[in-house]
Design a protein around this motif. Structure first.
Motif, PDB file in Angstrom:
ATOM      1  N   PHE A 100       0.809  -1.227   0.000  1.00 45.75           N
ATOM      2  CA  PHE A 100       0.000   0.000   0.000  1.00 45.75           C
ATOM      3  C   PHE A 100       0.839   1.273   0.000  1.00 45.75           C
ATOM      4  O   PHE A 100       0.285   2.365   0.076  1.00 45.75           O
ATOM      5  CB  PHE A 100      -0.976   0.027   1.195  1.00 45.75           C
ATOM      6  N   LYS A 141      -0.427 -12.083   7.305  1.00 45.66           N
ATOM      7  CA  LYS A 141      -1.563 -11.180   7.403  1.00 45.66           C
ATOM      8  C   LYS A 141      -1.624 -10.282   6.173  1.00 45.66           C
ATOM      9  O   LYS A 141      -0.652  -9.607   5.828  1.00 45.66           O
ATOM     10  CB  LYS A 141      -1.521 -10.333   8.657  1.00 45.66           C
ATOM     11  N   GLU A 183      -7.516  -9.525   6.302  1.00 45.96           N
ATOM     12  CA  GLU A 183      -8.080  -8.415   7.087  1.00 45.96           C
ATOM     13  C   GLU A 183      -8.977  -7.558   6.203  1.00 45.96           C
ATOM     14  O   GLU A 183      -8.655  -7.308   5.039  1.00 45.96           O
ATOM     15  CB  GLU A 183      -6.945  -7.572   7.674  1.00 45.96           C
ATOM     16  N   LYS A 185     -11.457  -3.858   5.851  1.00 46.07           N
ATOM     17  CA  LYS A 185     -11.543  -2.488   6.377  1.00 46.07           C
ATOM     18  C   LYS A 185     -12.559  -1.721   5.566  1.00 46.07           C
ATOM     19  O   LYS A 185     -12.503  -1.749   4.335  1.00 46.07           O
ATOM     20  CB  LYS A 185     -10.167  -1.803   6.320  1.00 46.07           C
ATOM     21  N   ASP A 218     -10.031  -6.451  12.563  1.00 44.58           N
ATOM     22  CA  ASP A 218      -9.411  -5.267  13.163  1.00 44.58           C
ATOM     23  C   ASP A 218     -10.552  -4.470  13.767  1.00 44.58           C
ATOM     24  O   ASP A 218     -11.464  -4.041  13.056  1.00 44.58           O
ATOM     25  CB  ASP A 218      -8.652  -4.448  12.114  1.00 44.58           C
ATOM     26  N   ASP A 245      -6.932  -7.811  15.241  1.00 41.75           N
ATOM     27  CA  ASP A 245      -6.072  -6.633  15.361  1.00 41.75           C
ATOM     28  C   ASP A 245      -6.776  -5.743  16.360  1.00 41.75           C
ATOM     29  O   ASP A 245      -7.735  -5.059  16.022  1.00 41.75           O
ATOM     30  CB  ASP A 245      -5.963  -5.919  14.003  1.00 41.75           C
ATOM     31  N   ASP A 253     -10.646   4.793  11.958  1.00 42.23           N
ATOM     32  CA  ASP A 253      -9.562   3.854  12.295  1.00 42.23           C
ATOM     33  C   ASP A 253      -8.527   4.574  13.139  1.00 42.23           C
ATOM     34  O   ASP A 253      -7.377   4.765  12.751  1.00 42.23           O
ATOM     35  CB  ASP A 253      -8.940   3.306  11.000  1.00 42.23           C
ATOM     36  N   ASP A 290      -2.905  -3.835  17.103  1.00 37.64           N
ATOM     37  CA  ASP A 290      -2.518  -3.056  15.922  1.00 37.64           C
ATOM     38  C   ASP A 290      -2.850  -1.610  16.253  1.00 37.64           C
ATOM     39  O   ASP A 290      -4.001  -1.186  16.121  1.00 37.64           O
ATOM     40  CB  ASP A 290      -3.280  -3.520  14.672  1.00 37.64           C
TER      41      ASP A 290
HETATM   42  C1  LRH Z   1      -4.630  -1.010   8.115  1.00 39.43           C
HETATM   43  C2  LRH Z   1      -4.006  -1.798   9.245  1.00 39.43           C
HETATM   44  C3  LRH Z   1      -3.320  -3.076   8.817  1.00 39.43           C
HETATM   45  C4  LRH Z   1      -1.853  -2.802   8.919  1.00 39.43           C
HETATM   46  C5  LRH Z   1      -1.755  -1.369   9.154  1.00 39.43           C
HETATM   47  C6  LRH Z   1      -0.588  -1.006   9.982  1.00 39.43           C
HETATM   48  O1  LRH Z   1      -5.360   0.068   8.619  1.00 39.43           O
HETATM   49  O2  LRH Z   1      -4.943  -2.015  10.229  1.00 39.43           O
HETATM   50  O3  LRH Z   1      -3.545  -4.094   9.738  1.00 39.43           O
HETATM   51  O4  LRH Z   1      -1.094  -3.272   7.920  1.00 39.43           O
HETATM   52  O5  LRH Z   1      -2.954  -1.015   9.792  1.00 39.43           O
END
Ligand code: LRH
Ligand code: MN
Length: 392
Positions: A100, A141, A183, A185, A218, A245, A253, A290
């Motif tokens: 990312f 992950k 994961e 989001k 998460d 997470d 977030d 996290d």
């Molecule tokens: C994305 C996230 C993911 C990680 C990053 C540090 O928001 O939760 O788990 O890669 O935070």
């Protein structure tokens, strides 16, 4: 009181073996798009991050692994890093792929319209499995920032095809005892659609892939008002809850200390976990933090977070399950809720202090940290070099 009805020795035993994975990146600098506030004493490399994670484990007895993020924790020899971690008394937990932050990923990583970019992203995911082979990690992950910002920007169906193709290649590369944590989001950094936006999308891809593909929840990745403990109950029943997470949030977030914004929600989540009997390490569920400690000292914030999970778990373990079952069977709505609220209202700090003492730990990990002088030491020693961060 709930303690009478509950086998306290079993509660103590379960609390003594609780294990929470801490994230390497939480020890580094982090912030928002507005500002990253550097802090004195922050690690400059994965070794110093692991050293800090080891302090958390030494003081809490409940944080035996630290998860890595690649390339933030890139080193030449991951086996050597794992050996160093073992010398420090911790293990390497989940390996997080990062597709990312490269310019090529502006329009997506594994879902990008450009096959060259998809190949690059998939190779980055496969490279993380090589890291796992070297560190002995079980979990890969995967979180994808992939999505679009405007309606029409790309085909959401075609992107799901591209995602499924990449996940298939990664899944087929896994070693026999390795698995995927997929994961989800709801949004950010994409603001129109996200390719893995919710638990259902993650779960559907996991079912398509195979039994070693599981969902990572998460706690900061849901729409406001989402009943996360229902998602927990559903995925545990389906055998597809791979990991948490943990963090907390007031709005989006926020990645704040777990339990800080909504301790009752954390308790409700751990209550579903304890009721299903999957709160111990042998359950196969990875309990991970996290978080980002943008303005507060990082190591004590992580110690506090581990303690918050311990407290929520202890309350859930002390819940009078027989009384709850009886009230539920009798349709006694208020009675059932009262049993749960009684457990939530229980002050479990004395019990946790005793459990720590029984483990030969200081009953007050935060006080022990302050008295240790570790913070002053790292602030004095860690001068020069480049502090670790997200490099965004
Ligand atoms: C994305 C996230 C993911 C990680 C990053 C540090 O928001 O939760 O788990 O890669 O935070
Ligand atoms: Mn996360």
């Amino acid at each position: 009181m709930t303690e009478a009805a509950t086998d306290l020795s079993a509660v103590r035993r379960d609390l003594a073996v609780q294990s929470i994975d801490t994230p390497s990146w939480a020890y580094g600098n982090s912030g928002t798009r507005f500002k990253v506030f550097a802090q004195a004493g922050v690690p400059r490399d994965p070794w110093e991050k692991i050293a800090d994670a080891a302090v958390v484990h030494r003081l809490t007895g409940a944080a035996p692994t630290v998860s890595l993020h690649i390339p933030w924790d890139r080193v030449d020899d991951y086996a050597e890093l794992a050996k160093y971690a073992a010398e420090q008394g911790v293990g390497i937990g989940a390996v997080n792929a990062n597709v990312f932050q490269d310019d090529d990923y502006k329009l997506g990583s594994v879902t990008n319209p450009d096959p060259r970019v998809r190949r690059k992203a998939t190779d980055a995911l496969l490279a993380c499995i090589d890291v796992m082979d070297a560190t002995g990690s079980r979990d890969l992950k995967l979180w994808f920032a992939d999505g679009t910002n405007y309606p029409g920007q790309d085909s959401m169906r075609a992107r799901q095809d591209r995602l499924a193709e990449a996940l298939r290649e990664v899944y087929d590369r896994l070693g026999a005892d390795q698995r995927i944590l997929l994961e989800y989001k709801l949004f950010e950094p994409a603001f129109y659609h996200t390719d893995v936006p919710d638990w259902g999308t993650s779960y559907a891809h996991c079912l398509e892939l195979g039994p070693r593909a599981t969902v990572c929840i998460d706690t900061g990745h849901h729409a406001p008002g989402t009943n996360i403990e229902f998602i927990v109950a559903f995925l545990v029943r389906a055998g597809r809850l791979g990991a948490f997470d943990f963090n907390s949030r007031f709005y989006a977030d926020d990645d704040l200390m777990v339990g800080a914004a909504d301790p009752f929600q954390l308790f409700r989540i751990m209550n579903e976990i304890v009721e299903a009997g999957v709160h111990t390490p042998d359950s196969g569920i990875a309990y991970m933090l996290d978080q980002c400690h943008n303005i507060e000292a990082k190591i004590p914030a992580i110690i506090r977070s581990v303690m918050n999970v311990q407290e929520a778990t202890a309350k859930a373990l002390l819940l009078d399950r027989d009384a709850l079952a009886a009230a539920r069977a009798a349709g006694d709505v208020l009675g059932a809720n009262e049993v749960l609220m009684d457990a939530y209202a229980t002050d479990v700090r004395p019990l946790l202090r005793e459990v720590r003492s029984e483990q030969g730990l200081d009953p007050d990990p935060l006080g022990a940290y302050r008295r240790s002088g570790h913070q002053e030491r790292i602030e004095a020693e860690r001068v020069g070099g480049t502090q670790a961060g997200w490099g965004a």
